[in-house]
Design a protein around this motif. Structure first.
Motif, PDB file in Angstrom:
ATOM      1  N   UNK A 165     -18.681 104.884 100.252  1.00 38.37           N
ATOM      2  CA  UNK A 165     -19.229 103.826  99.123  1.00 38.37           C
ATOM      3  C   UNK A 165     -20.686 103.195  99.901  1.00 38.37           C
ATOM      4  N   UNK A 166     -20.576 102.857 101.072  1.00 37.31           N
ATOM      5  CA  UNK A 166     -21.360 102.037 101.608  1.00 37.31           C
ATOM      6  C   UNK A 166     -22.729 103.023 101.977  1.00 37.31           C
ATOM      7  N   UNK A 167     -22.409 104.216 102.260  1.00 38.07           N
ATOM      8  CA  UNK A 167     -23.583 105.326 102.531  1.00 38.07           C
ATOM      9  C   UNK A 167     -24.279 105.253 100.836  1.00 38.07           C
ATOM     10  N   UNK A 168     -23.440 105.483  99.892  1.00 37.26           N
ATOM     11  CA  UNK A 168     -23.864 105.408  98.495  1.00 37.26           C
ATOM     12  C   UNK A 168     -24.781 104.322  98.301  1.00 37.26           C
ATOM     13  N   UNK A 169     -24.075 103.163  98.541  1.00 33.94           N
ATOM     14  CA  UNK A 169     -25.031 101.841  98.384  1.00 33.94           C
ATOM     15  C   UNK A 169     -26.493 102.108  98.749  1.00 33.94           C
ATOM     16  N   UNK A 170     -26.654 102.662 100.254  1.00 32.07           N
ATOM     17  CA  UNK A 170     -27.934 102.757 100.817  1.00 32.07           C
ATOM     18  C   UNK A 170     -28.702 103.948 100.029  1.00 32.07           C
ATOM     19  N   UNK A 171     -28.027 104.880  99.771  1.00 32.75           N
ATOM     20  CA  UNK A 171     -29.069 105.769  99.060  1.00 32.75           C
ATOM     21  C   UNK A 171     -29.437 105.217  97.662  1.00 32.75           C
ATOM     22  N   UNK A 190     -28.440 104.187 110.833  1.00 30.95           N
ATOM     23  CA  UNK A 190     -27.811 102.825 111.498  1.00 30.95           C
ATOM     24  C   UNK A 190     -26.580 102.486 111.145  1.00 30.95           C
ATOM     25  N   UNK A 191     -25.958 103.062 110.035  1.00 29.14           N
ATOM     26  CA  UNK A 191     -24.651 102.833 109.644  1.00 29.14           C
ATOM     27  C   UNK A 191     -23.705 103.643 110.510  1.00 29.14           C
ATOM     28  N   UNK A 192     -24.142 104.964 110.759  1.00 30.79           N
ATOM     29  CA  UNK A 192     -23.345 106.015 111.572  1.00 30.79           C
ATOM     30  C   UNK A 192     -23.318 105.646 112.820  1.00 30.79           C
ATOM     31  N   UNK A 193     -24.268 105.061 113.166  1.00 30.86           N
ATOM     32  CA  UNK A 193     -24.091 104.511 114.798  1.00 30.86           C
ATOM     33  C   UNK A 193     -23.597 103.266 115.136  1.00 30.86           C
ATOM     34  N   UNK A 194     -23.103 102.573 113.740  1.00 30.33           N
ATOM     35  CA  UNK A 194     -22.415 101.288 113.750  1.00 30.33           C
ATOM     36  C   UNK A 194     -23.422 100.372 114.157  1.00 30.33           C
ATOM     37  N   UNK A 195     -24.664 100.402 114.055  1.00 29.87           N
ATOM     38  CA  UNK A 195     -25.659  99.276 114.199  1.00 29.87           C
ATOM     39  C   UNK A 195     -25.725  98.236 113.267  1.00 29.87           C
ATOM     40  N   UNK A 196     -25.475  98.782 111.720  1.00 27.61           N
ATOM     41  CA  UNK A 196     -25.879  97.851 110.886  1.00 27.61           C
ATOM     42  C   UNK A 196     -24.708  98.378 109.716  1.00 27.61           C
ATOM     43  N   UNK A 242     -34.324 106.049 103.498  1.00 23.78           N
ATOM     44  CA  UNK A 242     -32.767 106.228 103.366  1.00 23.78           C
ATOM     45  C   UNK A 242     -32.000 106.857 104.700  1.00 23.78           C
ATOM     46  N   UNK A 243     -32.629 107.847 105.217  1.00 23.91           N
ATOM     47  CA  UNK A 243     -32.135 108.600 106.380  1.00 23.91           C
ATOM     48  C   UNK A 243     -32.122 107.434 107.612  1.00 23.91           C
ATOM     49  N   UNK A 244     -32.988 106.721 107.646  1.00 25.29           N
ATOM     50  CA  UNK A 244     -32.969 105.587 108.638  1.00 25.29           C
ATOM     51  C   UNK A 244     -31.739 104.652 108.626  1.00 25.29           C
ATOM     52  N   UNK A 245     -31.711 104.186 107.231  1.00 27.26           N
ATOM     53  CA  UNK A 245     -30.644 103.351 106.919  1.00 27.26           C
ATOM     54  C   UNK A 245     -29.310 103.838 107.234  1.00 27.26           C
ATOM     55  N   UNK A 246     -28.958 105.175 106.720  1.00 28.32           N
ATOM     56  CA  UNK A 246     -27.648 105.616 106.850  1.00 28.32           C
ATOM     57  C   UNK A 246     -27.499 105.877 108.628  1.00 28.32           C
TER      58      UNK A 246
END
Length: 302
Positions: free
Chosen positions: A275-281, A187-193, A181-185
């Motif tokens: 909301x997107x972060x919550x989806x990842x979690x 990638x979102x924070x860095x606007x990679x994914x 989850x930390x990895x996924x979040x």
């Protein structure tokens, strides 16, 4: 007691133990979970890539991720830079431990092969899935689904989960999903994914690792013995409750954030990012919770 009576008594007392085979009768559940993961992957792609509403939510979450730039952005970038080596180190240490110390050669081989297959599947899907269609949402057209970084982290965590003894799986599930989850979040924070890219990666890993896990249960009957929660600190229900707590909080955040922007024609707001972060979690911890339950149910009872 006669020798014949003794032999009969011996057979009747040992037969139940011999009949307890890890994974026996649970193949249907593993098959069902694998199919559900594949269907979930297809549904994630269709809604977040092929529909206007899905594209808007997904892209808005990516755009609004700039709010956590600065220190958080730099920290997540450093984490992502270390991720390949970190994931390989975690997997390598576990492979060496279970093969050398525990002699679980078959389990290690299956887990490593599944880990490689999951990452290969992600890269193949990236090539096969068409570019994002024009739905009137300002976005990059190139396909970025599923996330390769998240697949790497989640598959390494899943490989560890499969190779450890059942009493360690509640802890491994919680820690592994937290890592993924930390990895996924990040990638979102860095606007990679986008969030959907990360959710898709979790589903790819689940679809590949579930059949591999069933094989490990069937071939490792002697050590896949589950005595229930509480037999060991790593088998404490605490890890399950922490996972459930994370799911409840993430679910609340997702619902609350989306309710703040009921009209998708409005401009992008920070609520989409949360909301997107919550989806990842939710996707990450739900995978852990389901895996812990399913493997605990399928393991041979001690």
């Amino acid at each position: 007691m006669s020798s014949q009576q003794f032999r009969t008594s011996g057979r009747s007392s040992t037969r139940p133990l011999q009949g307890r085979v890890a994974g026996a009768g649970k193949g249907f559940l593993f098959c069902l979970a694998t199919i559900a993961s594949a269907v979930g992957l297809a549904a994630t792609y269709y809604f977040f890539v092929r529909t206007t509403a899905g594209q808007f939510i997904d892209e808005s979450a990516l755009v609004e991720a700039t709010v956590l730039g600065g220190t958080a952005g730099r920290a997540s970038t450093e984490f992502l830079d270390m991720l390949p080596m970190l994931s390989l180190a975690i997997a390598a240490i576990m492979v060496l431990f279970v093969t050398v110390a525990r002699r679980r050669w078959t389990a290690a081989g299956i887990a490593v092969a599944a880990c490689i297959a999951a990452n290969a599947a992600t890269q193949i899907l990236k090539l096969l899935i068409p570019d994002r269609p024009d739905r009137g949402v300002q976005t990059l057209e190139l396909n970025s689904l599923p996330s390769g970084h998240t697949t790497l982290a989640a598959s390494a965590a899943a490989a560890v989960f499969l190779m450890v003894s059942p009493r360690w799986r509640p802890l491994a599930g919680f820690l592994g999903s937290t890592f993924a989850v930390a990895t996924g979040v990040s990638t979102l924070i860095n606007q990679w994914h986008r969030p959907a890219d990360v959710v898709a990666a979790f589903l790819v890993v689940a679809a590949v690792m579930l059949p591999a896990g069933w094989l490990i249960l069937r071939t490792g009957n002697s050590w896949n013995v589950w005595k229930g929660y509480g037999e060991h600190w790593a088998a404490s229900r605490l890890w399950v409750w922490l996972t459930v707590a994370a799911l409840v909080i993430a679910g609340f955040v997702a619902v609350y954030s989306l309710l703040q922007v009921p009209d998708l024609s409005t401009d992008s707001t920070i609520d989409y990012f949360w909301a997107g972060t919550a989806f990842i979690v939710i996707a990450g911890y739900l995978s852990a919770l389901g895996g812990t339950w399913l493997f605990g149910l399928a393991a041979r009872k001690g």
